[in-house]
Design a protein around this motif. Structure first.
Motif, short mmCIF file in Angstrom:
data_model
loop_
_atom_site.label_atom_id
_atom_site.label_comp_id
_atom_site.label_asym_id
_atom_site.label_seq_id
_atom_site.Cartn_x
_atom_site.Cartn_y
_atom_site.Cartn_z
N THR A 178 0.86 -1.19 0.00
CA THR A 178 0.00 0.00 0.00
C THR A 178 0.90 1.24 0.00
N ALA A 179 0.71 2.12 -0.98
CA ALA A 179 1.62 3.26 -1.10
C ALA A 179 1.65 4.09 0.19
N GLY A 180 0.47 4.50 0.65
CA GLY A 180 0.45 5.29 1.90
C GLY A 180 -0.42 6.51 1.74
N PRO A 181 -0.36 7.41 2.73
CA PRO A 181 -1.22 8.58 2.67
C PRO A 181 -0.70 9.63 1.69
N ALA A 182 -1.55 10.58 1.37
CA ALA A 182 -1.10 11.71 0.56
C ALA A 182 -0.11 12.52 1.39
N LEU A 183 0.91 13.04 0.74
CA LEU A 183 1.90 13.85 1.47
C LEU A 183 1.27 15.17 1.90
N PRO A 184 1.83 15.83 2.91
CA PRO A 184 1.27 17.12 3.33
C PRO A 184 1.16 18.06 2.13
N GLY A 185 0.02 18.71 2.02
CA GLY A 185 -0.18 19.66 0.91
C GLY A 185 -0.87 19.02 -0.28
N ILE A 186 -0.93 17.69 -0.30
CA ILE A 186 -1.53 17.00 -1.45
C ILE A 186 -2.91 16.49 -1.03
N SER A 187 -3.91 16.80 -1.86
CA SER A 187 -5.28 16.42 -1.50
C SER A 187 -5.75 15.29 -2.40
N ALA A 188 -5.57 14.07 -1.92
CA ALA A 188 -5.96 12.91 -2.73
C ALA A 188 -7.30 12.39 -2.26
N GLU A 189 -8.17 12.11 -3.22
CA GLU A 189 -9.48 11.56 -2.90
C GLU A 189 -9.79 10.42 -3.86
N ILE A 190 -10.77 9.61 -3.47
CA ILE A 190 -11.19 8.51 -4.35
C ILE A 190 -12.68 8.71 -4.60
N ASN A 191 -13.10 8.71 -5.85
CA ASN A 191 -14.53 8.90 -6.12
C ASN A 191 -15.28 7.56 -6.03
N PRO A 192 -16.60 7.57 -6.10
CA PRO A 192 -17.34 6.31 -5.92
C PRO A 192 -16.96 5.23 -6.94
N GLU A 193 -16.44 5.63 -8.09
CA GLU A 193 -16.02 4.61 -9.08
C GLU A 193 -14.63 4.07 -8.78
N GLY A 194 -14.03 4.54 -7.71
CA GLY A 194 -12.69 4.07 -7.36
C GLY A 194 -11.58 4.82 -8.06
N LEU A 195 -11.91 5.97 -8.63
CA LEU A 195 -10.88 6.74 -9.34
C LEU A 195 -10.16 7.68 -8.38
N LEU A 196 -8.86 7.56 -8.37
CA LEU A 196 -8.05 8.48 -7.56
C LEU A 196 -8.07 9.85 -8.22
N HIS A 197 -8.20 10.91 -7.43
CA HIS A 197 -8.08 12.24 -8.02
C HIS A 197 -7.51 13.21 -7.00
N LEU A 198 -6.91 14.26 -7.51
CA LEU A 198 -6.25 15.24 -6.64
C LEU A 198 -7.08 16.52 -6.72
N SER A 199 -7.66 16.88 -5.58
CA SER A 199 -8.70 17.90 -5.63
C SER A 199 -8.20 19.33 -5.45
N LYS A 200 -6.90 19.48 -5.21
CA LYS A 200 -6.36 20.86 -5.15
C LYS A 200 -5.12 20.94 -6.03
N PRO A 201 -4.91 22.08 -6.69
CA PRO A 201 -3.67 22.21 -7.46
C PRO A 201 -2.46 22.20 -6.52
N TRP A 202 -1.32 21.76 -7.02
CA TRP A 202 -0.10 21.70 -6.20
C TRP A 202 1.06 22.23 -7.05
N PRO A 203 2.11 22.72 -6.41
CA PRO A 203 3.14 23.46 -7.17
C PRO A 203 3.82 22.71 -8.30
N SER A 204 4.05 21.38 -8.14
CA SER A 204 4.82 20.68 -9.18
C SER A 204 3.92 20.04 -10.23
N MET A 205 2.67 20.45 -10.26
CA MET A 205 1.75 19.90 -11.25
C MET A 205 2.18 20.29 -12.66
N LEU A 206 1.80 19.46 -13.63
CA LEU A 206 2.13 19.82 -15.01
C LEU A 206 1.48 21.16 -15.38
N LYS A 207 2.14 21.89 -16.25
CA LYS A 207 1.57 23.16 -16.74
C LYS A 207 0.54 22.90 -17.82
#
Ligand code: PRX
Length: 657
Positions: A445-474
């Motif tokens: 199991t990878a583990g929790p989201a790191l501080p500052g990273i907002s990881a969520e799972i939707n009802p279909e089981g899809l991982l998604h990141l609900s807040k922008p973060w600095p190293s995100m792709l442009k």
């Protein structure tokens, strides 16, 4: 939601007390992010990076999802990785390098800085300017890292193409980038043989190429041999860098090469990765946010200390080689070990010999490599003293409980925490992982989201990141639409990585694999459509469907079902055509390797009469997955256009077992 009934492995006490990041820091930082998300990022950016000019706004989200971090701040990646260490760590080893033949080289921060500056002068003399795209096609060697840093120093955008990619794949990238410069080398050794990078590079630019200058580092002793009659400038860097050193430029002038001060949001590099269409996408990264997160995660997740020797086995051709070889650890002033060669050359104990020789403390690798070590046997490991190791890491694909435990017990001797880091080319840095001073581990199991990273799972089981973060792709280079539709449309205002996952009550996230047509072979992402596009270029092919099946070492293996053009082969005429069918399969496997690269070569090609299609013309891939694994197809087959296709496919697939 998974339960926490899975086995829990506690952290060694010394990590809890001596880690860079402990429970108290963790709680404080979590609270700070909750109270003031952007303010916390701003504070971290001010503390961690050198700013030539301060930023006034942390995040510009006026044009979502084209988020712009630290837009009006000015900084430079290479300056933050090298110049800032010159006073305190000038003599400290920045890079320790060993090649396959056992030749080694140590570059102190001072020397690495000087060589980067020298190459910067060289590139500037060639006319390279901020924003120019430069393609790098090199092995994992100091010169490659020097080239990358020289680019970021000028603000030229590098795009590293993994040295295993074929000429066609490289040409596509070079053309889309309109790269005027290609930096390569005259080869390197892999399993004792020369890999002729120059031959591939030359082929990639032989017709209608935007490349004007081909720069060649001399990495193998053989003379440069250029067969082609290229109408471009060819530069023997060995000679020209010596000439530059002999010029009237003083060392002082070279070292005084002030970096170009770039906006926090300027593109630092573009790295191509596979998606669900036939065409790889150029993932564009920013400057400040990218480096901030590469630096912080290196420090937190790997618990990097000044005295550590750190080894990440990733190649610079992939994002891990960018964030956790070329940039993140150097931004922390760490000593980075790099090895150019195969893990089993001359013997299967090479990695363990290197760990013993260089007293490596932190070892970050991929599950596919771990599974190979497992297969090669414990005797290779037991020969060596691995007691210098204190932390292990895994990246690129699900590690699985058994492999995790094997790694923990046999390499880490049950005393080294393992960080199972989940992230992507697009995320720029690690998103999910345990922290070695904070979180207990759950194998697999990878583990929790790191501080500052907002990881969520939707009802279909899809991982998604609900807040922008600095190293995100442009964005996706030259394709804003693909960026929006590929990542931001399905779940509004949330970034969709394309992975399925499960989350526990304590926020531990277990990755379940991809939810799209992207497959993961030895930790390398490949699109099924990309392989199908490559197959379609072969004159004998009518159509094909590519699927992945589990593979004991590679994680996933590629199987391609192909339908040949009419009249080419009677596939039911099994015995007579057996030999020629095998020959065709071999040719088609080679064809894919020549189009994309050896890592994309299918395990199996199954030549069949027809693909199983629904009445609306969609290929039923789940059925092909069953057939490739010799299982009777399950589930609803009522939408199949031709029911007989199943029996025929099973017959050809069995025949080829
Ligand atoms: O499916 C996930 C898998 O690799 C994908 C990203 O591939 P790439 O962009 O090539 O980057 C690889 C190195 C960061 C992800 O979407 N993946 C990556 N790390 C893990 C993983 N799957 C499970 N566990 C991981 N630790």
């Amino acid at each position: 939601m998974q339960s926490n009934s899975e086995e829990i492995i506690a952290l060694p006490l010394n990590f809890k007390t001596h880690a860079n990041f402990n429970l108290e820091n963790y709680k404080d930082l979590q609270a700070s992010f909750q109270q003031d998300y952007l303010g916390t990022w701003a504070k971290l950016a001010q503390e961690e990076l050198f700013w030539h000019k301060d930023f006034s706004q942390t995040l510009d989200d006026s044009d979502k999802p084209f988020y712009k971090w630290f837009l009006d701040g000015e900084t430079n990646i290479s300056y933050n990785c090298l110049d800032i260490h010159l006073n305190d760590r000038g003599e400290k080893a920045a890079l320790i390098f060993e090649d396959e033949a056992g030749e080694s080289e140590i570059l102190s921060y001072k020397v690495l800085h000087a060589r980067v500056c020298e190459f910067t002068v060289y590139l500037k003399n060639l006319g390279v300017k901020k924003g120019d795209r430069i393609c790098i096609y090199m092995s994992l060697c100091p010169e490659a890292i020097i080239a990358m840093h020289a680019c970021t120093r000028i603000g030229a955008i590098h795009s590293v193409v993994f040295a295993g990619f074929a000429a066609h794949a490289m040409k596509d990238r070079i053309d889309e980038l309109s790269a005027k410069i290609l930096i390569t080398q005259n080869g390197f050794y892999r399993r004792g043989k020369i890999v002729d990078l120059l031959e591939v590079a030359t082929e990639a630019i032989s017709k209608n190429s935007p490349v004007e200058d081909l720069l060649i580092f001399k990495r193998v002793k053989e003379p440069l041999s250029l067969q082609s009659s290229l109408k471009i400038q060819i530069h023997d860097l060995d000679r020209e860098l010596k000439d530059l050193a002999n010029l009237n430029l003083s060392t002082h002038e070279v070292l005084e090469q002030t970096p170009e001060w770039l906006s926090g949001n300027d593109t630092s590099f573009i790295l191509y990765t596979s998606g669900s269409t036939g065409k790889p996408k150029g993932i564009e990264h920013n400057t400040a946010g990218y480096l901030l997160w590469a630096k912080l995660t290196s420090k937190w997740v790997f618990d990097l200390k000044d005295e550590d020797v750190y080894w990440c086995t990733a190649d610079i051709g992939w994002i891990t080689g960018h964030s956790y070889v070329a940039y993140g650890p150097l931004a922390n002033g760490a000593t980075v070990f790099i090895y150019e060669g195969a893990p089993n050359f001359p013997e299967a104990d090479r990695y363990w010999a290197l760990i013993e020789k260089y007293k490596i403390n932190i070892f970050y690798t991929a599950p596919t490599a771990i599974r190979s070590f497992q297969a090669w046997g414990l005797e290779h490991i037991e020969k060596h003293d691995l007691s210098s190791l204190r932390l292990l890491g895994s990246v690129g694909e699900p590690i699985g409980t058994e492999t995790w435990k094997w790694f923990y017990e046999n390499i880490g001797k049950s005393k080294c925490p393992i960080v199972d880091t989940w992230w992507q080319t697009e995320t720029g840095g690690i998103m999910l992982s345990t922290l070695p001073g904070v979180n207990y581990m759950i194998p697999g199991t990878a583990g929790p989201a790191l501080p500052g990273i907002s990881a969520e799972i939707n009802p279909e089981g899809l991982l998604h990141l609900s807040k922008p973060w600095p190293s995100m792709l442009k964005g996706v280079y030259k394709n804003p639409d693909r960026y929006i539709k590929g990542y931001w449309t399905k779940i509004p205002d949330s970034y969709l990585p394309g992975d399925l996952a499960d989350i526990s009550v304590e926020g531990y996230i277990k990755i379940g694999g991809r939810n799209d047509d992207v497959i993961n072979v030895s930790g390398h992402r490949l699109g099924t459509a990309e392989i199908e596009t490559a197959l379609a270029k072969h004159q004998t092919i009518n159509e094909s469907a590519v699927i992945a099946i589990p593979h004991a070492i590679k994680g996933e293996g590629i199987v391609a079902f192909v339908v040949l053009k009419q009249g080419l082969m009677n596939v039911t005429d099994s015995q007579q055509s057996h030999g020629s069918t095998e020959e065709r399969e071999r040719i088609l496997k080679e064809h894919v390797a020549n189009e994309i690269g050896a890592h994309a070569k299918p395990e199996r090609i199954i030549i069949c009469e027809a693909l199983p299609k629904t009445r609306s013309g969609k290929v039923m891939r789940r059925l092909l997955k069953d057939i490739a694994q010799d299982r009777l197809p399950e589930g609803d087959l009522s939408t199949l256009e031709d029911k007989d296709v199943v029996a025929k496919l099973l017959a050809v697939s069995k025949l080829k077992q």
